[in-house]
Structure formats: structure tokens, C-alpha cells
Design an enzyme around this catalytic site. Structure first.
Site, short mmCIF file in Angstrom:
data_model
loop_
_atom_site.label_atom_id
_atom_site.label_comp_id
_atom_site.label_asym_id
_atom_site.label_seq_id
_atom_site.Cartn_x
_atom_site.Cartn_y
_atom_site.Cartn_z
N ASN A 230 38.13 36.36 37.27
CA ASN A 230 36.69 36.31 37.01
C ASN A 230 36.34 34.87 36.66
O ASN A 230 36.63 34.40 35.56
CB ASN A 230 36.35 37.25 35.84
CG ASN A 230 34.89 37.14 35.44
OD1 ASN A 230 34.07 36.62 36.19
ND2 ASN A 230 34.55 37.65 34.26
N LYS B 187 33.45 33.64 36.22
CA LYS B 187 32.21 33.53 35.41
C LYS B 187 31.31 32.46 36.04
O LYS B 187 31.25 32.36 37.25
CB LYS B 187 32.55 33.23 33.96
CG LYS B 187 33.65 34.14 33.41
CD LYS B 187 33.80 34.04 31.93
CE LYS B 187 35.06 34.80 31.52
NZ LYS B 187 35.00 35.34 30.17
N HIS C 149 30.64 43.99 32.77
CA HIS C 149 31.44 43.07 31.97
C HIS C 149 30.81 42.94 30.58
O HIS C 149 29.59 43.00 30.45
CB HIS C 149 31.50 41.71 32.68
CG HIS C 149 32.48 40.77 32.05
ND1 HIS C 149 32.18 40.03 30.93
CD2 HIS C 149 33.77 40.47 32.37
CE1 HIS C 149 33.24 39.31 30.60
NE2 HIS C 149 34.21 39.55 31.46
N GLU D 275 30.18 40.48 28.79
CA GLU D 275 29.15 39.43 28.70
C GLU D 275 27.82 39.93 29.26
O GLU D 275 26.76 39.57 28.76
CB GLU D 275 29.63 38.17 29.43
CG GLU D 275 30.71 37.44 28.62
CD GLU D 275 31.72 36.66 29.43
OE1 GLU D 275 31.46 36.36 30.62
OE2 GLU D 275 32.79 36.35 28.88
N GLU E 195 38.86 45.94 28.61
CA GLU E 195 38.74 44.59 28.07
C GLU E 195 38.21 44.67 26.64
O GLU E 195 37.00 44.75 26.42
CB GLU E 195 37.76 43.77 28.91
CG GLU E 195 38.17 43.60 30.34
CD GLU E 195 37.61 42.33 30.94
OE1 GLU E 195 38.41 41.48 31.35
OE2 GLU E 195 36.39 42.15 30.95
N GLY F 40 37.99 35.66 26.05
CA GLY F 40 37.66 34.24 25.85
C GLY F 40 37.99 33.74 24.45
O GLY F 40 37.59 32.64 24.07
N SER G 88 42.05 37.34 27.45
CA SER G 88 42.97 36.23 27.17
C SER G 88 44.35 36.42 27.81
O SER G 88 45.37 36.10 27.21
CB SER G 88 43.08 35.99 25.66
OG SER G 88 41.82 35.61 25.14
#
Ligand code: PEP
Length: 254
Positions: free
Chosen positions: A9, A11, A95, A97, A167, A173, A213
């Protein structure tokens, strides 16, 4: 047997030129690798060029999001048909985010998953708990709600085609990875619910991959867990050599 899937990904990183350079390098490095499926999710702007650069290789493409309508006055949105035509076979949906920064809910995730499947895209549907929820011991309840509402109305056949990315939000992150045991427990729980709600066959076919991560030095231990079928990799996928190490660590014995 489920072939491990490693998805990058990217991003909001990489221009068209950077994406094409990466793909050209990666396709050469993985051309003889089997026992693993490799997918890259560039930003929309680079998707078509990256797909062209990956043509006739073992590197697949994903979009990072989609809108559920086919076309129309939806400024800024991109439909599943457009993504297919740009050269992707996969699409990331829900996701964390998107959920935290752009207000996506289990209901919108459900509409997007349904729309993706309807046009023949394989969705990578993301679920996972926040740190607060984990500390309050609500992890399994949160996962149950996200699975129930996110997958509402999908058939067992569709579940079998799906990729679910577990996730944990606190690991994305942050450099803080779930231990193989924590991740393994969550994955077994997810697989158990899929079996209970959609049947044995769907649960066995569905890929459940881990994200949060993942790095070259922890990928192999995570992937060794029975119910972890691959990884969704953010930061560590931006460097082609690091990503290659993760891909190599995930290969099934062939
Ligand atoms: C992600 O974006 O899905 C992700 C897991 O990011 P990172 O690997 O950087 O934690």
C-alpha cells in the site's frame, strides 16, 4: 492451499515516474519467484502507468479505494469499472486511514465491497481495533461488528473470493507490530467467524492477511502463523529491496 499474498500500500507516495521505475525493477527481481502473489497499490494517478509497466509479469495491481456508483456527478471519486480498465485486479477497501480521516463506516465499506465484487475486482477489506479498544479488551467484539456489518449481504461464494486484511490501528505506521501471537489469535478468530457465518469452504478460500508495521525482519515470523495468509505492507513497501525481502519471507514451500 491458499497462496500467500503480499500487497504494497503506497498510500500518497510515488509519482508516475517513480512508480514505473519501481515496477520495472521489481518485475525483474521477482520474475522467477513462485509460491507468492505480489500486488502493488499505487495512487490513482500512477495506477495505469504502473499496470502497463507490470504487463505480462507476476506483479498485480490494486487501487487504494473506489466509489460504489458506476459513474455520475461524484467529484473526486473513481468507480470500480474505471479501476478495472486502468489495469487493477484488486482494490483496498476500508483502510483505517479512510475510516479515521475520511469518515468511512462499516456501512460504506459494505457498499464498496459489494460494488468491487460486482465488477470483478478482488477487494482487500480492512478491519482492526484501535489501541483503546484493545486495552478495553474489545478486540474480538470490534472485529465481529466489522465483519458482520462490512460483509452483510455477501454470499459464501463472494467471501471465498475476498481478501480480509487484519490491521490493528495501533500498529499502522507506528513501528509497533502485533506480536505473531497477537496477530495469530486475531486471525484465528476472524477465520472462525467466517466459518461460523459463511461456511467451511468460504472460510478456507478467503485470504486473511496481516498489516501493521510489517518489515523485512518481522515478516517471516508473522507469516509462519497458521491463519496468516500474507501481508498488507505500507511504509516498508516503498523501498523495492525491502519489499522484495518481505515477499521472499512469505513464500510458500514449492
Ligand atoms: C498500511 O498502510 O496498510 C500499513 C499496514 O502501513 P504500515 O506498514 O506502514 O504500518
Amino acid at each position: 492451499m491458499r497462496v500467500p499474498l503480499i500487497a504494497a500500500n503506497w498510500k500518497m507516495y510515488k509519482t508516475v515516474a517513480e512508480a514505473v521505475k519501481y515496477v520495472k525493477e521489481l518485475r525483474g527481481l521477482v520474475k522467477d519467484l513462485d509460491g507468492v502473489e505480489i500486488v502493488l497499490a499505487p495512487p490513482f494517478t500512477a495506477l495505469h502507468a504502473a499496470a502497463e509497466a507490470a504487463r505480462n509479469s507476476n506483479v498485480g495491481m490494486a487501487a487504494q479505494d473506489l466509489y460504489w456508483e458506476r459513474e455520475g456527478a461524484f467529484t473526486g471519486e473513481v468507480s470500480g469499472q474505471m479501476i478495472r480498465e486502468a489495469g487493477a485486479e484488486y482494490v483496498i477497501v476500508g483502510h483505517s486511514e479512510r475510516r479515521t480521516l475520511f469518515g468511512e463506516s462499516d456501512a460504506t465499506v459494505n457498499r464498496k465491497l459489494t460494488a468491487a465484487l460486482a465488477v470483478g475486482l478482488c477487494p482487500i477489506g480492512c478491519i482492526g481495533e484501535t489501541l483503546d479498544q484493545r486495552e478495553r479488551k474489545e478486540t474480538f467484539d470490534v472485529l465481529d461488528r466489522q465483519i458482520r456489518q462490512g460483509l452483510d449481504g455477501l454470499t459464501s461464494d463472494q467471501i471465498g473470493q475476498l481478501v480480509i486484511a487484519y490491521e490493528p490501528v495501533w500498529a499502522i505506521g507506528t513501528g509497533r507490530t502485533a506480536t505473531p501471537q497477537q496477530a495469530g489469535e486475531a486471525h484465528s478468530h476472524i477465520r472462525g467467524r467466517l466459518r461460523q457465518w459463511f461456511g467451511q469452504e468460504a472460510a478456507e478460500l478467503c485470504h486473511v492477511i496481516y498489516g501493521g508495521s510489517v518489515k523485512p525482519d518481522n515478516a517471516r515470523d508473522l507469516m509462519a502463523q497458521a491463519d496468516i495468509d500474507g501481508a498488507l505492507v505500507g511504509g516498508a513497501s516503498l523501498d523495492v529491496r525491502g519489499f522484495l525481502q518481505i515477499v521472499r519471507g512469505a513464500r510458500a514451500p514449492v
